[in-house]
Design an enzyme around this catalytic site. Structure first.
Site, PDB file in Angstrom:
ATOM      1  N   GLY A  36       0.822  -1.216   0.000  1.00  0.00           N
ATOM      2  CA  GLY A  36       0.000   0.000   0.000  1.00  0.00           C
ATOM      3  C   GLY A  36       0.855   1.264   0.000  1.00  0.00           C
TER       4      GLY A  36
ATOM      5  N   PRO B 264       8.317   6.553  -5.709  1.00  0.00           N
ATOM      6  CA  PRO B 264       8.451   7.384  -6.912  1.00  0.00           C
ATOM      7  C   PRO B 264       8.746   6.561  -8.176  1.00  0.00           C
ATOM      8  CG  PRO B 264       9.657   8.374  -5.090  1.00  0.00           C
ATOM      9  CD  PRO B 264       9.215   7.004  -4.628  1.00  0.00           C
TER      10      PRO B 264
ATOM     11  N   ASP C  43      18.943   5.394  -4.779  1.00  0.00           N
ATOM     12  CA  ASP C  43      19.342   3.991  -4.792  1.00  0.00           C
ATOM     13  C   ASP C  43      20.794   3.860  -4.316  1.00  0.00           C
ATOM     14  OD1 ASP C  43      18.901   1.153  -5.642  1.00  0.00           O
ATOM     15  OD2 ASP C  43      20.630   1.639  -6.905  1.00  0.00           O
TER      16      ASP C  43
ATOM     17  N   TYR D  26      29.091   0.615  -3.068  1.00  0.00           N
ATOM     18  CA  TYR D  26      29.434   1.829  -3.825  1.00  0.00           C
ATOM     19  C   TYR D  26      30.444   2.699  -3.063  1.00  0.00           C
ATOM     20  CZ  TYR D  26      25.240   0.492  -6.523  1.00  0.00           C
ATOM     21  OH  TYR D  26      24.302  -0.188  -7.249  1.00  0.00           O
TER      22      TYR D  26
ATOM     23  N   LYS E 283      21.620  -2.036  -0.241  1.00  0.00           N
ATOM     24  CA  LYS E 283      21.769  -3.450  -0.625  1.00  0.00           C
ATOM     25  C   LYS E 283      22.869  -4.124   0.179  1.00  0.00           C
ATOM     26  CE  LYS E 283      21.018  -1.710  -5.298  1.00  0.00           C
ATOM     27  NZ  LYS E 283      21.763  -0.433  -5.392  1.00  0.00           N
TER      28      LYS E 283
ATOM     29  N   HIS F  23      21.824  -7.733  -3.088  1.00  0.00           N
ATOM     30  CA  HIS F  23      22.376  -7.111  -4.300  1.00  0.00           C
ATOM     31  C   HIS F  23      22.504  -8.110  -5.458  1.00  0.00           C
ATOM     32  CE1 HIS F  23      25.102  -3.447  -5.348  1.00  0.00           C
ATOM     33  NE2 HIS F  23      24.582  -3.952  -6.440  1.00  0.00           N
TER      34      HIS F  23
ATOM     35  N   ASN G 140      18.971  -8.613  -9.582  1.00  0.00           N
ATOM     36  CA  ASN G 140      19.698  -9.501 -10.500  1.00  0.00           C
ATOM     37  C   ASN G 140      19.159 -10.933 -10.455  1.00  0.00           C
ATOM     38  OD1 ASN G 140      21.725  -7.605 -11.573  1.00  0.00           O
ATOM     39  ND2 ASN G 140      22.317  -7.442  -9.431  1.00  0.00           N
TER      40      ASN G 140
HETATM   41  N1  NAP Z   1      21.384  -3.614  -8.555  1.00  0.00           N
HETATM   42  C1  NAP Z   1      22.478  -3.641  -9.296  1.00  0.00           C
HETATM   43  O1  NAP Z   1      23.162  -4.669  -9.397  1.00  0.00           O
HETATM   44  C2  NAP Z   1      22.906  -2.416 -10.053  1.00  0.00           C
HETATM   45  C3  NAP Z   1      23.830  -2.542 -11.105  1.00  0.00           C
HETATM   46  C4  NAP Z   1      24.205  -1.399 -11.791  1.00  0.00           C
HETATM   47  C5  NAP Z   1      23.671  -0.153 -11.452  1.00  0.00           C
HETATM   48  N2  NAP Z   1      22.785  -0.047 -10.408  1.00  0.00           N
HETATM   49  C6  NAP Z   1      22.182   1.261 -10.033  1.00  0.00           C
HETATM   50  O2  NAP Z   1      21.679   1.894 -11.215  1.00  0.00           O
HETATM   51  C7  NAP Z   1      22.163   3.222 -11.307  1.00  0.00           C
HETATM   52  C8  NAP Z   1      22.235   3.674 -12.753  1.00  0.00           C
HETATM   53  O3  NAP Z   1      23.056   2.837 -13.525  1.00  0.00           O
HETATM   54  P1  NAP Z   1      24.358   3.364 -14.275  1.00  0.00           P
HETATM   55  O4  NAP Z   1      24.896   4.549 -13.566  1.00  0.00           O
HETATM   56  O5  NAP Z   1      25.261   2.213 -14.475  1.00  0.00           O
HETATM   57  O6  NAP Z   1      23.822   3.724 -15.720  1.00  0.00           O
HETATM   58  P2  NAP Z   1      22.927   4.834 -16.411  1.00  0.00           P
HETATM   59  O7  NAP Z   1      22.154   5.602 -15.432  1.00  0.00           O
HETATM   60  O8  NAP Z   1      22.227   4.118 -17.500  1.00  0.00           O
HETATM   61  O9  NAP Z   1      24.038   5.739 -17.097  1.00  0.00           O
HETATM   62  C9  NAP Z   1      24.702   6.758 -16.403  1.00  0.00           C
HETATM   63  C10 NAP Z   1      25.440   7.667 -17.381  1.00  0.00           C
HETATM   64  O10 NAP Z   1      24.537   8.160 -18.375  1.00  0.00           O
HETATM   65  C11 NAP Z   1      24.867   9.481 -18.735  1.00  0.00           C
HETATM   66  N3  NAP Z   1      23.666  10.340 -18.556  1.00  0.00           N
HETATM   67  C12 NAP Z   1      22.815  10.368 -17.502  1.00  0.00           C
HETATM   68  N4  NAP Z   1      21.832  11.262 -17.713  1.00  0.00           N
HETATM   69  C13 NAP Z   1      22.071  11.833 -18.920  1.00  0.00           C
HETATM   70  C14 NAP Z   1      21.419  12.817 -19.685  1.00  0.00           C
HETATM   71  N5  NAP Z   1      20.303  13.415 -19.278  1.00  0.00           N
HETATM   72  N6  NAP Z   1      21.972  13.181 -20.881  1.00  0.00           N
HETATM   73  C15 NAP Z   1      23.105  12.579 -21.323  1.00  0.00           C
HETATM   74  N7  NAP Z   1      23.756  11.630 -20.654  1.00  0.00           N
HETATM   75  C16 NAP Z   1      23.257  11.258 -19.461  1.00  0.00           C
HETATM   76  C17 NAP Z   1      26.005   9.932 -17.829  1.00  0.00           C
HETATM   77  O11 NAP Z   1      27.196   9.824 -18.583  1.00  0.00           O
HETATM   78  P3  NAP Z   1      28.155  11.094 -18.819  1.00  0.00           P
HETATM   79  O12 NAP Z   1      28.878  11.274 -17.524  1.00  0.00           O
HETATM   80  O13 NAP Z   1      29.015  10.651 -19.949  1.00  0.00           O
HETATM   81  O14 NAP Z   1      27.282  12.266 -19.165  1.00  0.00           O
HETATM   82  C18 NAP Z   1      26.005   8.918 -16.709  1.00  0.00           C
HETATM   83  O15 NAP Z   1      27.276   8.683 -16.160  1.00  0.00           O
HETATM   84  C19 NAP Z   1      23.522   3.139 -10.584  1.00  0.00           C
HETATM   85  O16 NAP Z   1      24.004   4.411 -10.230  1.00  0.00           O
HETATM   86  C20 NAP Z   1      23.156   2.260  -9.407  1.00  0.00           C
HETATM   87  O17 NAP Z   1      22.499   3.007  -8.396  1.00  0.00           O
HETATM   88  C21 NAP Z   1      22.381  -1.162  -9.724  1.00  0.00           C
END
Ligand code: NAP
Length: 338
Positions: free
Chosen positions: A21, A25, A58, A63, A91, A122, A173
């Protein structure tokens, strides 16, 4: 100082309904610096993201920045934002599957919080990086998914709910065969599954399975993680922000292709958690969730972008020499035998 007009009212952001419930976001901010951005830069981005209107964050102990993000959460709440307006996840890392309660307590201390909104396992693989084994390489002691062991970890997760330290527990995952077993045996079922989701990797079967079971998907790497660590890059990976359909729709909306990836994710029904340290980028990502939405036709076209292209393959979790990463993901529809 130039006045930035980039604030979004958090109340205008779409919300997801959890089975308890509680509302979550429909978009959040990632906090993994991908070994490229410092903990200070990430914490600073969290502060800016809260200013522009993000409320879901998140986090994860691995990290390495929770102690600094905790300082920021304290500052955010000193500005008058209440704890219950925030939705904060963290996580348990793979070396702490036997020590979930202590791990969660450490995270709470670092984040300066009394409770988490969600605590995730995680990865479903324990990995006790032995002496001399780096986080980037395969651990010779790695174990496959062993359901009995996962449930021992899950029982500790359930205890955290009973102790009032976390509001919800979640998986990350995972695959359908693994989730089926967890749903069969859990006393407290997962409210959220965090999974890789971006236009080139839409995981439609798992997405539908979660919906059927009232589990909300949080989508990581929503932009196709262009800045992911080099260990997670392979030659044949597709680049979401260069996909011709994504680029075409971006031109039509006059935005960066990254923004289209975010719009698609929010409208599809997952909660994406894009990461950026740049204010113009994270502000655009939040704005993407509430303005100038994709048409039904564009949403349909985005389905065609799917290439089944997993980026975070997880090779380090393979438990036998000579295996390929597909073994981790039960691609035959059954849990890969040990
Ligand atoms: N549960 C898990 O196992 C797991 C695994 C991986 C990630 N995560 C979580 O997911 C989050 C996001 O994943 P991610 O950081 O790997 O990938 P992402 O959000 O897909 O990509 C991040 C990159 O995209 C670019 N970006 C972001 N917004 C933008 C925009 N408006 N315009 C242009 N480029 C943009 C930036 O690169 P530039 O710096 O080149 O601009 C940034 O470094 C992580 O921070 C983490 O919290 C969780």
């Amino acid at each position: 100082m130039e006045k930035l007009n980039d604030i979004i009212d958090p109340q205008s952001v779409p919300q997801r309904n959890l089975y308890t419930g509680v509302k979550m976001p429909g978009i959040g901010m990632g906090t993994f610096g991908s070994d490229r951005f410092t903990a200070e830069e990430v914490a600073n981005a969290v502060k800016g993201a809260a200013e522009v209107g993000f409320r879901l964050f998140d986090c994860a102990s691995v990290y390495g920045n929770e102690h600094l993000i905790g300082e920021v959460f304290k500052e955010i709440m000193e500005t008058g934002i209440k704890r219950e307006e925030l939705f904060i996840t963290s996580k348990v890392w793979n070396d702490k599957h036997d020590d979930v309660i202590e791990s969660c307590k450490k995270t709470l201390k670092d984040l300066q919080l009394d409770y988490l909104d969600v605590y995730f396992v995680h990865w479903p693989f324990p990995n006790f990086h032995g002496k001399g084994v780096s986080i980037d390489s395969r651990d010779p002691n790695a174990k496959p998914y062993i359901h009995e062991n996962y449930m021992k970890t899950w029982r500790q997760m359930e205890q955290l709910v009973e102790m009032g330290l976390v509001k919800h527990i979640g998986t990350s995952n995972m695959t359908i065969p693994k989730l089926k077993l967890v749903l069969r045996d859990a006393k407290i079922k997962p409210a959220i599954n965090e999974m890789e989701l971006h236009p080139c990797f839409q995981q439609p079967e798992l997405f539908d399975y979660l919906k059927e079971n009232e589990i909300v998907p949080i989508g990581f790497c929503p932009i196709g993680s262009p800045t992911r660590p080099d260990r997670d890059k392979t030659e044949n990976d597709f680049v979401d922000i260069e996909d011709p359909i994504v680029v075409k729709i971006a031109k039509a909306h006059g935005v960066h292709p990254a923004v289209i990836c975010v719009k698609w994710a929010v409208q599809r029904g997952q909660s994406p958690i894009p990461f950026s340290i740049y204010r113009n980028e994270y502000a655009s990502n939040l704005k993407a969730a509430v303005t100038d939405l994709l048409t039904d036709e564009e949403m349909k076209e985005m389905e065609k972008v799917d290439k089944n292209c997993r980026l975070i393959k997880g090779d380090v979790f393979l438990w036998k020499a000579g295996q390929t990463w597909e073994a981790l993901w039960d691609v035959d529809g059954e849990i890969t035998p040990a």
